[in-house]
Motif scaffolding. Structure first.
Motif, short mmCIF file in Angstrom:
data_model
loop_
_atom_site.label_atom_id
_atom_site.label_comp_id
_atom_site.label_asym_id
_atom_site.label_seq_id
_atom_site.Cartn_x
_atom_site.Cartn_y
_atom_site.Cartn_z
N LYS A 1 -69.82 33.84 76.50
CA LYS A 1 -69.72 32.77 75.48
C LYS A 1 -71.02 31.95 75.48
CE LYS A 1 -67.46 29.87 78.88
NZ LYS A 1 -66.19 29.71 79.59
N ILE B 1 -68.12 37.23 81.03
CA ILE B 1 -68.03 36.08 80.11
C ILE B 1 -69.42 35.81 79.53
CG2 ILE B 1 -67.36 33.68 79.85
CD1 ILE B 1 -65.00 35.56 80.47
N ARG C 1 -62.96 37.28 85.71
CA ARG C 1 -63.70 36.77 84.55
C ARG C 1 -64.97 36.02 84.96
NH1 ARG C 1 -58.70 34.42 84.05
NH2 ARG C 1 -59.74 32.38 84.01
N PRO C 2 -65.93 36.72 85.56
CA PRO C 2 -67.14 36.03 85.98
C PRO C 2 -68.05 35.67 84.81
CG PRO C 2 -67.37 38.38 86.33
CD PRO C 2 -65.96 38.16 85.86
N GLY C 3 -68.63 34.49 84.88
CA GLY C 3 -69.65 34.08 83.93
C GLY C 3 -70.93 33.78 84.69
N LEU C 4 -71.01 32.55 85.20
CA LEU C 4 -72.25 32.04 85.79
C LEU C 4 -72.91 32.99 86.78
CD1 LEU C 4 -73.94 29.38 85.66
CD2 LEU C 4 -72.87 28.77 87.83
N LYS D 1 -52.08 32.71 78.14
CA LYS D 1 -52.67 31.80 79.12
C LYS D 1 -51.67 30.74 79.55
CE LYS D 1 -56.93 29.37 80.09
NZ LYS D 1 -58.29 29.12 79.60
N TYR E 1 -74.90 25.26 84.42
CA TYR E 1 -74.33 25.76 83.16
C TYR E 1 -74.99 25.05 81.97
CZ TYR E 1 -70.17 27.22 85.94
OH TYR E 1 -69.31 27.78 86.84
N LEU F 1 -61.52 33.98 73.91
CA LEU F 1 -60.95 33.19 75.00
C LEU F 1 -60.12 32.00 74.53
CD1 LEU F 1 -63.96 33.22 77.48
CD2 LEU F 1 -61.79 34.44 77.74
N ARG G 1 -55.89 21.99 80.68
CA ARG G 1 -56.80 22.08 79.54
C ARG G 1 -56.11 23.01 78.54
NH1 ARG G 1 -62.85 24.35 80.26
NH2 ARG G 1 -61.59 26.22 80.63
N TYR H 1 -74.47 32.15 77.90
CA TYR H 1 -75.01 31.05 78.70
C TYR H 1 -76.51 30.87 78.41
CZ TYR H 1 -70.66 31.24 81.53
OH TYR H 1 -69.34 31.24 81.95
N HIS I 1 -56.43 29.72 84.58
CA HIS I 1 -57.80 29.32 84.89
C HIS I 1 -57.74 28.22 85.95
CE1 HIS I 1 -62.06 29.30 84.05
NE2 HIS I 1 -62.07 28.03 83.72
N ASN J 1 -62.61 33.02 87.94
CA ASN J 1 -63.95 32.82 87.39
C ASN J 1 -64.95 33.16 88.51
OD1 ASN J 1 -63.61 30.68 89.13
ND2 ASN J 1 -63.95 29.08 87.61
N SER J 2 -66.22 32.85 88.32
CA SER J 2 -67.22 33.20 89.34
C SER J 2 -66.90 32.58 90.70
CB SER J 2 -68.61 32.72 88.93
OG SER J 2 -69.02 33.35 87.75
N MET K 1 -52.60 35.25 82.21
CA MET K 1 -53.88 34.66 82.60
C MET K 1 -53.72 33.20 82.97
SD MET K 1 -56.90 34.45 79.81
CE MET K 1 -58.26 33.31 79.93
C1 LIG Z 1 -66.18 30.21 80.92
C2 LIG Z 1 -64.97 30.85 81.46
C3 LIG Z 1 -65.03 31.68 82.60
C4 LIG Z 1 -66.30 31.90 83.40
O1 LIG Z 1 -66.54 30.81 84.27
P1 LIG Z 1 -67.76 30.83 85.29
O2 LIG Z 1 -67.57 29.60 86.07
O3 LIG Z 1 -69.00 30.79 84.45
O4 LIG Z 1 -67.65 32.08 86.07
C5 LIG Z 1 -63.88 32.32 82.98
N1 LIG Z 1 -62.71 32.15 82.31
C6 LIG Z 1 -62.62 31.34 81.23
C7 LIG Z 1 -61.31 31.18 80.55
C8 LIG Z 1 -63.73 30.66 80.78
O5 LIG Z 1 -63.63 29.86 79.73
#
Ligand SMILES: *Cc1c(COP(=O)(O)O)cnc(C)c1O
Length: 359
Positions: A35, A33, A210-213, A123, A343, A79, A130, A39, A160, A194-195, A158
């Motif tokens: 976006k 991720i 879907r890892p971001g942070l 989704k 974040y 996304l 949300r 980050y 979240h 997510n993370s 998917m």
């Molecule tokens: C931002 C986001 C993530 C990543 O989340 P982190 O907490 O940063 O890992 C994963 N999935 C979706 C849909 C997001 O919007």
């Protein structure tokens, strides 16, 4: 740039963290991720460095356009999906994948004619409330998805999670159970984590995560440190001392004169402030590193400057290095002192800063 403030991006750390995601979830593909300008780390820079990711997730078409303009050919997932029907033209041209999460998006796909069907991630709102199709008529929605000629038959499912950063919140199990029921009977690829879920809930590891942070070396879980998770911070925000004052006991420091010297002491001025993305709400006592030694912020952060208690570094001189977060000073810690989350601090670093890459 003559101002001595900069953002240093450690590309080796970024690669290391992607590898950590693979170790933690070896059977899942990774949608990295990126976006919000990855980050705050730089969208194209991060995408080029994470070339091993299986896909990238971005928030909007403009981000995807930047990636394709930089010759990045990895699959890209929008996304939030299209907001307007006209976006479908660019989506096809740029070969993007899309999340759809509401009836409007499904309708525009049903009502147009596209050259080729799109890869679509449907989704489901399993409880976060949300984005996502609600559970009540999900069977009808999925039937329409399956029948839509503009959606590949290998569409994906998917959801979240709202509370994956807490180990014991019952909502996570409710969401997982809801998702399982929706997926029942669909032999398609799925994604949940997510993370925080990659780290804390192995049962959420699906075909895709879907890892971001965590890619940026930051822990998504309040009581687990990044270093204990073997994640390496990617961003260091650093500056220099541009002035030192030797003040007398009782003298005030900064706007509002909110802080007073408890004794005769040296006070340093650092060339970074909220105009660079350092949080104005960081309290007195927020740690900063001066020559790698912990000192603390005193008084209010200004737009371009911070004031620092130098009693731990009495030999410090103008030009010495100051780290505001990064290596040896987790951004998680700064976020706590500023009543926010890491974040927000990472996304908030200003583009006026010089960015330097290492590794
Ligand atoms: C931002 C986001 C993530 C990543 O989340 P982190 O907490 O940063 O890992 C994963 N999935 C979706 C849909 C997001 O919007």
């Amino acid at each position: 740039m003559t101002r001595p403030s900069r953002v240093v991006i450690d590309k080796q750390a970024l690669k290391h963290n992607l590898q950590r995601v693979r170790e933690l979830a070896p059977n899942s593909k990774i949608m990295a991720i990126i976006k919000a300008d990855a980050y705050g780390h730089g969208l194209v820079r991060v995408a080029n460095t994470l070339s091993d990711a299986d896909a990238f997730g971005v928030a909007c078409l403009e981000e995807a356009e930047q990636l394709r303009a930089a010759s990045i050919t990895t699959p890209i997932v929008l996304l939030e999906g299209p907001h307007k029907a006209v976006e479908l033209i660019s989506i096809v041209q740029l070969q993007l994948e899309i999340v759809i999460h509401n009836a409007f998006q499904l309708e525009i796909l049903e009502q147009t004619t596209l050259e080729k069907p799109l890869q679509v991630w449907v989704k489901i709102d399993t409880g976060m409330h949300r984005l996502g199709f609600p559970l009540d008529n999900i069977r009808d929605i999925l039937k329409r998805v399956a029948d839509c000629k503009n959606i590949k038959s290998s569409f994906r499912l998917m959801t979240h999670l709202a509370t994956a950063n807490e180990q014991n919140n019952p909502l996570t199990q409710i969401q997982l159970e809801n998702f399982k029921q929706v997926c029942d009977g669909f032999d398609v690829e799925k994604t949940i984590a997510n993370s925080a879920a990659v780290i804390g809930f192995p049962e959420t590891h699906a075909d895709w995560n879907r890892p971001g942070l965590m890619l940026y070396g930051v822990s998504p879980i309040a009581d687990r440190h990044a270093h204990e998770l073997n994640l390496k911070p990617v961003m260091t925000l650093e500056s220099e001392l541009i002035s030192i004052q030797n003040l007398k006991k009782g003298e005030p420091v900064g706007y509002g004169a909110t802080w007073r010297c408890p004794e005769d002491m040296p006070v340093g001025v650092v060339a970074a402030g909220y105009g660079d993305g350092f949080p104005r709400h960081a309290k007195s006592g927020t740690p900063v590193l001066v020559n790698d030694v912990r000192c603390s912020l005193i008084g209010r952060a200004s737009m371009d400057m911070l004031t620092i208690d130098l009693r731990n570094q009495p030999q410090a001189k103008v030009g010495d290095r100051v780290v505001l977060w990064g290596e040896s000073l987790p951004v998680e810690e700064i976020a706590q002192y500023a009543d926010t989350i890491p974040y927000e601090l990472l996304c908030g670093v200003h583009k006026r800063l010089e960015f330097i890459e290492h590794g």
